[in-house]
Scaffold this motif. Structure first.
Motif, PDB file in Angstrom:
ATOM      1  N   ASP A 149      -2.000  15.350   3.092  1.00  0.00           N
ATOM      2  CA  ASP A 149      -2.395  14.010   2.671  1.00  0.00           C
ATOM      3  C   ASP A 149      -3.861  14.017   2.282  1.00  0.00           C
ATOM      4  O   ASP A 149      -4.562  15.003   2.428  1.00  0.00           O
ATOM      5  N   LYS A 151      -7.244  11.145   2.751  1.00  0.00           N
ATOM      6  CA  LYS A 151      -7.594   9.925   3.458  1.00  0.00           C
ATOM      7  C   LYS A 151      -8.984   9.458   3.033  1.00  0.00           C
ATOM      8  O   LYS A 151      -9.890  10.275   2.862  1.00  0.00           O
ATOM      9  N   SER A 178      -0.914  -0.352  -4.893  1.00  0.00           N
ATOM     10  CA  SER A 178      -0.420   1.008  -4.721  1.00  0.00           C
ATOM     11  C   SER A 178       0.658   1.343  -5.721  1.00  0.00           C
ATOM     12  O   SER A 178       1.520   0.509  -6.026  1.00  0.00           O
ATOM     13  N   ALA A 183       2.017   5.814   1.639  1.00  0.00           N
ATOM     14  CA  ALA A 183       0.641   5.515   2.039  1.00  0.00           C
ATOM     15  C   ALA A 183       0.673   4.737   3.333  1.00  0.00           C
ATOM     16  O   ALA A 183       1.640   4.034   3.642  1.00  0.00           O
ATOM     17  N   VAL A 232      -7.220   4.469   4.642  1.00  0.00           N
ATOM     18  CA  VAL A 232      -5.945   4.666   3.947  1.00  0.00           C
ATOM     19  C   VAL A 232      -5.632   6.152   3.821  1.00  0.00           C
ATOM     20  O   VAL A 232      -6.494   6.938   3.419  1.00  0.00           O
ATOM     21  N   SER A 233      -4.395   6.526   4.170  1.00  0.00           N
ATOM     22  CA  SER A 233      -3.866   7.869   3.926  1.00  0.00           C
ATOM     23  C   SER A 233      -2.860   7.793   2.788  1.00  0.00           C
ATOM     24  O   SER A 233      -1.998   6.907   2.778  1.00  0.00           O
ATOM     25  N   VAL A 234      -2.967   8.723   1.859  1.00  0.00           N
ATOM     26  CA  VAL A 234      -1.978   8.839   0.778  1.00  0.00           C
ATOM     27  C   VAL A 234      -1.295  10.194   0.950  1.00  0.00           C
ATOM     28  O   VAL A 234      -1.970  11.230   0.953  1.00  0.00           O
ATOM     29  N   TYR A 235       0.041  10.185   1.116  1.00  0.00           N
ATOM     30  CA  TYR A 235       0.756  11.430   1.383  1.00  0.00           C
ATOM     31  C   TYR A 235       1.938  11.631   0.441  1.00  0.00           C
ATOM     32  O   TYR A 235       2.888  12.354   0.734  1.00  0.00           O
ATOM     33  N   VAL A 240      -3.613   4.720  -4.346  1.00  0.00           N
ATOM     34  CA  VAL A 240      -3.875   3.481  -3.637  1.00  0.00           C
ATOM     35  C   VAL A 240      -5.317   3.084  -3.914  1.00  0.00           C
ATOM     36  O   VAL A 240      -6.232   3.895  -3.740  1.00  0.00           O
ATOM     37  N   HIS A 783       5.155  10.613   6.937  1.00  0.00           N
ATOM     38  CA  HIS A 783       3.764  11.025   7.070  1.00  0.00           C
ATOM     39  C   HIS A 783       3.660  11.991   8.234  1.00  0.00           C
ATOM     40  O   HIS A 783       3.570  11.590   9.389  1.00  0.00           O
TER      41      HIS A 783
END
Length: 882
Positions: A149, A151, A178, A183, A232-235, A240, A783
């Motif tokens: 991910d 972040k 998004s 996320a 925010v985490s985007v995986y 986002v 996630h």
């Protein structure tokens, strides 16, 4: 990458720290940041502060590798701003919440913000003009992803990371849009002893073409935590864009209520023995998704029942205290069992045959398998397993499949065949379709599902020694490798120990309690061990010793002394986030220990509480009921008797005044990543899912407590469900709402959707606020965090294919030369018993063994010196005196 997998998938270079994985390439403010392909790994936080060491803490995380740019940015922030003052309700505790203040240096992240993450992916961070308010927002984008991910988080520094107060909660919110359903809002905490650590994922963010607000409440701040960071985490591939972050302290909880029991009960709880006895000799207990309890006996360790083909089960109804006996098609004595995702109970193997009278053949496990339907309360046959498995493990995986290991084959040798139940095909798969290491895992090996799909063998097992090596290990199904894990104390004296994944499951910590060794029969120990599976190289560390109670050594209970502990204990997850440990015995099927205590994972301490008045040793069970009480059943000493009394424990939290009530549950069908709304009659501090028990022989590897972060609007509470099925495998769960005093509601039953429902997860309505419980939208991934990625021991590949492992016919610790197969004369008597006929016969008499026939001509324990075929007769004792 799909969400539901058994193992790790591709991995990058060695990881350090807390799955933060700082990237190493900073982005500019123009939105033209360079994407980076890489395997950047986790980074531990850079800010550490002094504090007192709390007892039995997990070991400190290793200090991370950081890029020079981010280190300089954090240092600059520390010089510019003074330490945060204690928070006040209504004050936004986030520095630079709208990214309007630039960071130091060309191309830096906004002031008080940092980029991090891990894995093999292409990504970019950019400050953009597409703001919710003001002139700037922050965009995180993945254009290619294999794993990991990226972040965007508040900087880990004294200057930027908000101060928090122990036992308080904080409301977090942000505005975002998004293009990916993959996320989440992710939270880290700073431990004054161990440094920065991953805490939890708070909320999955829905797809949204326009700005919408996401808000969520943190869990209660644990002891030793002084600051937090979040973002925010985007995986998954997509982007986002976020803006306008807020963090506000929630008003402190109300004062402690008045006690509704006696003062002692409010401290320790209370036990009661029910007036109606359990009608069957049950050693398997499964809490069904209708609140009833399936009690499985099979032959009940009774050879007469086995010879007659009389096999029994019962269904207990806590609502009215009634039992209904259930026709049982086979001897499910010492089978394996697990709840499937649809609520049925899979029961695997069982007892094909008792040991032979001459001791040359041990217990035999059949290949038969059944499912029990809670609706019709009937068993139905499935296809056979590939091998016999008396005492098998049973672990449900994130896709609803079941993996099973160990046990004894039809010829009483050890099974080395791994078995896999396919949820999609509703059957056991043939051996060639299941990864095999040809390992013998022993009997009832405790195999706990980790958040990335691997299995942690805790070292808890039944009978004799554990597996070769360090005593515990991690099994990676996809890679088909086993890696030893160090640190388990006295690994060969953890027979009949109990292991449990501590609350909440997101913390990935395991507690192992007590144990002994049936082969050598020493006094059971007081050892406990803790392991944090979030560490790069997790190792067990010693926990606090088990509290001592009293032990019945034949002349009535007396205080335990020295290192005396217990085996056959039970560990039960409670809805207030603690663990009840209860029951046990000092020796192999003898000398019951009367002691119960509550373990608090926040402080890693035991608190002795009221004691079950009934002996609960071999073949006992303890489990949580939906009303928050704990039920205990069974006790099967070596003399073959059975305790049919049933006890109920009322924990102290049920004596602290009125219980909160879930007055409305919009939907009982939940999907991963969902937000589900409930209404409560008064404020609550937390809510969780607890997987119902399927316990036998101190073992329930599927027991877990999954935190549900809250979004609170008065009495309307939105519950944010994890996106990771490995944290909460599909199936039915008990939903508890718990107030600030730890008082839980009565549970509501909810079903967490399996793999077939992942594509139906609510992704929100583009450009608008998603309604709670909606069920249309895009598929998403789990996630998965980068934990336990730097194991120090080398991974062991599959061994040479073989049929079985040799196992002694006396694996159960019983000498079959004496009595019937349901009687266990120990092969090795306790150390306090002298090796004389008189001493051994006195011990057998004190433990009510009664008249024992000698099977055959051999008398290895010298219990029949006069050779009249009866052990410990008058002539035997008189002859030894002369």
């Amino acid at each position: 990458m799909g969400a539901l997998r058994f193992g790790r998938g591709p991995r990058g270079a060695a990881s350090t720290g807390t799955s933060r994985g700082v990237t190493g390439v900073a982005t500019g403010f123009t939105g033209t940041a360079t994407g980076v392909t890489g395997v950047a790994r986790a980074a531990s936080g850079s800010a550490r502060s002094a504090g007192s060491v709390r007892p039995f803490r997990r070991p400190p995380a290793r200090r991370s590798r950081r890029t020079a740019l981010l280190a300089v940015a954090a240092l600059t922030g520390g010089l510019l701003l003074s330490t945060q003052q204690p928070a006040a309700a209504g004050v936004n505790l986030v520095k630079n919440p709208g990214f309007e203040t630039a960071g130091a240096g060309a191309g830096a992240m906004p002031y008080c913000w940092e980029q991090s993450g891990w894995g093999d992916n292409d990504f970019s961070f950019a400050t953009v003009a597409d703001a919710h308010s003001g002139t700037k927002a922050l965009k995180v984008e993945l254009t290619r992803r294999v794993d990991g991910d990226r972040k965007a988080l508040i900087t880990e520094s004294v200057a930027c990371a908000p101060d928090v107060v122990q036992d308080r909660q904080y409301d977090l919110s942000l505005w975002y849009k998004s293009t990916t359903p993959d996320a989440a809002i992710t939270l880290f905490r700073h431990d004054t002893t161990a440094g920065w650590q991953y805490w939890t994922d708070l909320k999955t963010l829905d797809l949204s073409a326009g700005y919408q607000r996401a808000e969520v409440r943190t869990p209660v701040v644990p002891p030793g935590t002084d600051r937090i960071t979040w973002g925010v985490s985007v995986y998954g591939t997509g982007s986002v864009t976020s803006d306008d972050y807020t963090m506000e302290e929630v008003a402190p909880p109300p004062a402690e209520p008045e006690c509704t029991g006696t003062a002692q009960e409010c401290l320790d709880g209370r036990w009661e023995v029910l007036p109606t006895e359990n009608p069957v000799r049950s050693m398997h207990s499964v809490v069904l998704n209708n609140g009833k309890v399936l009690l499985i006996a099979g032959s009940g360790n009774d050879t007469d029942m086995f010879e007659a083909g009389t096999f029994t089960s019962a269904v207990y109804d806590p609502e009215d205290g009634s039992y209904r006996t259930v026709p049982t098609p086979d001897d499910m004595f010492c089978a394996g069992h697990v709840q499937l995702s649809d609520g049925r109970v899979l029961v695997m193997s069982g007892n094909k045959g008792y040991p032979s009278a001459d001791g040359t053949v041990g217990y035999q496990g059949y290949k038969d398998s059944y499912v029990f339907d809670p609706v019709t309360e009937t068993y139905s046959r499935t296809n056979d397993m590939n091998d016999g498995h008396w005492y098998p493990s049973a672990t449900i995986m994130g896709n609803g499949d079941v993996l099973s290991f160990g046990g004894l084959r039809e010829d009483s040798s050890g099974s080395v065949t791994a078995e896999r139940w396919s949820a999609a095909q509703n059957q056991w798969l043939p051996t060639w379709q299941v990864n095999q290491t040809w390992s013998y895992w022993g009997l009832y090996p405790s195999m706990i599902l980790m958040q990335d799909g691997r299995l942690f063998y805790s070292g808890s097992h039944v009978f004799g020694n554990g597996t070769p090596g360090t005593g515990s290990s991690i099994y990676d199904y996809d890679a088909n490798t086993v890696t030893d894990v160090a640190g388990l104390q006295n690994k060969d004296e953890r027979d009949q120990s109990a292991s449990v994944l501590l609350p909440p499951a997101q913390d990935q910590r395991v507690l192992t309690i007590g144990g002994g060794n049936i082969d050598s029969n020493p006094e059971a120990n007081r050892l406990t061990d803790l392991i944090d599976l979030k560490e790069p190289n997790p190792v067990y560390t010693p926990g606090p010793p088990l509290p001592q109670g009293t032990v019945d050594l034949g002349a009535g209970p007396q205080p335990q002394t020295g290192a005396q502990g217990k085996m056959y204990g039970s560990a039960v997850l409670l809805p207030d986030g603690t663990v009840l440990e209860t029951g046990g015995a000092l020796h192999n099927r003898a000398n019951p220990v009367y002691e119960s205590s509550i373990f608090d994972p926040r402080t890693d301490t035991f608190d002795p509480v009221a004691v079950d008045p009934e002996a609960r040793g071999y073949h006992s069970s303890a489990f949580l009921l939906p009303d928050g009480r704990v039920m205990t059943t069974g006790d099967n000493p070596g003399n073959g008797t059975w305790n049919h009394q049933v006890s109920l424990y009322t924990p102290p939290y049920l004596l602290k005044g009125p219980r909160p009530e879930i007055t409305s549950l919009i939907d009982d069908q939940w999907l991963y990543g969902d937000t589900q709304r409930i209404t409560v009659d008064r404020p609550i501090a937390k809510a969780e899912l607890i997987r119902p028990a399927a316990v036998t022989h101190s073992s329930d590897p599927n027991q877990r407590f999954v935190d549900l972060p809250l979004t609170v609007d008065g009495n309307n509470v939105d519950l944010n469900v994890t996106s990771n099925p490995n944290l909460a495998p599909p199936g039915w769960y008990m939903l508890f709402a718990v107030d600030a005093n730890g008082v839980p509601s009565v549970a509501e039953w909810v079903h967490l959707g399996g793999p077939e429902t992942l594509a139906k997860r609510s992704a929100g309505v583009a450009g608008s606020e998603a309604s709670a419980g909606s069920a249309a939208g895009s598929a998403h991934a789990a996630h998965v965090q980068d934990f336990a990625g730097d194991l120090a021991k080398p991974a062991k590949k599959p061994g040479k294919k073989r049929t079985s492992a040799p196992v002694s016919p006396q694996i159960a610790g019983c000498d079959r030369h004496y009595g019937s197969a349901n009687v266990c004369v120990p092969t090795v008597f306790p150390e306090t018993v002298k090796a004389t006929t008189k001493a051994r016969c006195d011990w057998l008499a004190e433990n009510a063994y009664g008249r024992l026939k000698v099977n055959g001509k051999d008398d290895p324990l010298r219990l029949d010196p006069d050779k009249d075929g009866t052990a410990c007769g008058k002539g035997d004792v008189r002859r030894t005196r002369g």
